[in-house]
Design a protein around this motif. Structure first.
Motif, PDB file in Angstrom:
ATOM      1  N   ARG A   1       1.500  14.600  30.117  1.00 24.02           N
ATOM      2  CA  ARG A   1       1.251  16.021  29.653  1.00 24.02           C
ATOM      3  C   ARG A   1       1.450  16.876  30.940  1.00 24.02           C
ATOM      4  O   ARG A   1       0.886  16.225  32.062  1.00 24.02           O
TER       5      ARG A   1
ATOM      6  N   ASP B   1       3.141  21.835  28.536  1.00 22.13           N
ATOM      7  CA  ASP B   1       2.480  21.703  27.531  1.00 22.13           C
ATOM      8  C   ASP B   1       1.278  23.097  27.460  1.00 22.13           C
ATOM      9  O   ASP B   1       1.028  23.596  26.406  1.00 22.13           O
TER      10      ASP B   1
ATOM     11  N   LEU C   1      -6.459  19.134  25.514  1.00 17.83           N
ATOM     12  CA  LEU C   1      -5.225  18.260  25.417  1.00 17.83           C
ATOM     13  C   LEU C   1      -5.524  16.942  25.002  1.00 17.83           C
ATOM     14  O   LEU C   1      -6.494  16.024  25.473  1.00 17.83           O
TER      15      LEU C   1
ATOM     16  N   GLY D   1      -0.255  16.199  23.588  1.00 15.13           N
ATOM     17  CA  GLY D   1      -0.006  17.625  24.497  1.00 15.13           C
ATOM     18  C   GLY D   1      -1.320  18.554  24.027  1.00 15.13           C
ATOM     19  O   GLY D   1      -2.362  18.248  24.086  1.00 15.13           O
TER      20      GLY D   1
END
Length: 394
Positions: free
Chosen positions: A182, A220, A262, A266
């Motif tokens: 991510r 993200d 997160l 993501g």
């Protein structure tokens, strides 16, 4: 992973001449409590850690204490530099600081190299894009064009061109990371759709300072800095704003930070956390005697105050008198109800056909809002004669 998005601390800034270090330490120190209460893993600061390129010793020590408190509360820190900072000074000893959990990302030639932190779902790559002064950044980026995603030449000039190049390098690096990595990008820029206030320094180049939000596609979350009001441009694209109000145009701001969650896929969600306000800002307008005596103004006695006086005649020692009731009054304007103070004429029209005595009398009337008395006119005449005699004796 829980990420706290902050920016634009401007440690060392003053407010109309008032020292704000105490207020700044109080608010920023509260972030450490939030880190502990919310289980924050990473605090990001998206530029303008300091208010000037060479901060005072007191500002540096304040910043050190706050960063230490946040680190002790359990969070790592990722910091990039803004247009007020000196990237070289903020980034000094970056390799050593990283060992203690303070990650300083200020080098343009290394913006594609992330800080890699991990949670139970795997790695999260934090990319710090410092403020990119277009011509300088363009030259630096072209001189290190051997990294993945780099263009051999950046033909266009301006903020959009260099930020596009920077994000191309970030996306290329991210593509080479293990699947499921991510990403969070810190960037200090003016993105189209953002709302500015009076306390931000312009970064316009050739009249253009805004960049489209699409520049930051493919990651993200984007933690933006530069604009001082908290703003959501897209779910993944936000400004946290400054932790304190730095101009009266920000009086209505609800200062806050973003708590970014997160998960394995993501961005899960973003929550707002409002910051404490050490001292409110307020604006008032009216006759000076009314402001000093009427009870409805009592609520502003502990505020940083901007006052507009509507008296027909400019009051003498207005600020000193105002501060007797409002000790934190910092800004004063005189705008009589007739609009006389804002009337504007071309200089040539004002002086045409007038002698020195008339001009001096007109100056007194314009500044004070009332014509000089006979005794004052006599004093002006005597002063003009003395000046004329002194010039004749040279």
């Amino acid at each position: 992973m829980r990420v706290l998005h902050t920016s634009d601390w401007h440690v060392g800034r003053t407010f109309h001449g008032r020292d704000l270090l105490g207020d700044q330490e109080a608010v920023l120190g509260w972030l450490a409590d939030l880190v502990a209460e919310e289980g924050v893993d990473v605090v990001v600061i998206a530029g303008d850690l300091y208010d000037r390129a060479v901060p005072s010793g007191e500002a540096v020590q304040t910043c050190v204490r706050v960063l230490a408190r946040i680190r002790e509360a359990g969070a790592q820190l990722v910091v990039t530099s803004g247009n007020h900072d000196s990237a070289a000074r903020v980034g000094a000893f970056a390799e050593f600081a990283a060992a203690g959990g303070l990650h300083l990302r200020t080098r343009i030639d290394a913006l594609h190299e992330p800080v890699l932190l991990a949670d139970e779902h795997g790695p999260v790559a934090f990319y710090g894009i410092p403020y990119l002064e277009p011509d300088l950044a363009r030259h630096t980026l072209q001189s290190c064009a051997d990294v993945p995603g780099a263009s051999p030449e950046i033909p266009q000039r301006g903020h959009t061109a260099v930020l596009t190049e920077a994000m191309n390098r970030v996306r290329a690096d991210l593509a080479g990371r293990p699947a499921g990595t991510r990403s969070v990008v810190l960037a200090h820029a003016f993105v189209t759709g953002g709302e500015r206030s009076d306390s931000e320094r312009t970064i316009a180049v050739g009249g253009v300072e805004q960049v489209p939000g699409s520049v930051f596609d493919g990651v993200d979350y984007v933690a933006l800095g530069h604009l001082h009001g908290p703003q959501r441009l897209a779910e993944h694209l936000r400004y946290s704003g400054s932790p304190l109000a730095y101009s009266f145009s920000e009086a209505a701001h609800r200062k806050s930070v973003w708590l970014v969650n997160l998960d394995a896929d993501g961005l899960a969600d973003v929550q707002r956390r409002e910051l404490p306000v050490p001292r409110r800002l307020a604006t008032v307008e009216g006759l000076l005697d009314d402001l000093l005596t009427r009870p409805e103004y009592a609520e502003f006695e502990d505020c940083y105050l901007s006052a507009t006086l509507t008296d027909e005649v400019r009051p003498l020692e207005a600020m000193r008198r105002l501060q007797q009731r409002f000790p934190h009054a910092v800004h004063l304007e005189w705008r009589p109800a007739t609009g006389r103070a804002t009337a504007a004429l071309r200089y040539a029209e004002i002086v045409r056909g007038r002698d020195d005595h008339e001009l001096a009398a007109r100056f007194v009337a314009d500044c004070r809002g009332t014509e000089p008395t006979e005794s004052e006119r006599a004093l002006l005449s005597e002063a003009l004669r003395a000046v004329s005699a002194a010039e004749g004796a040279r």
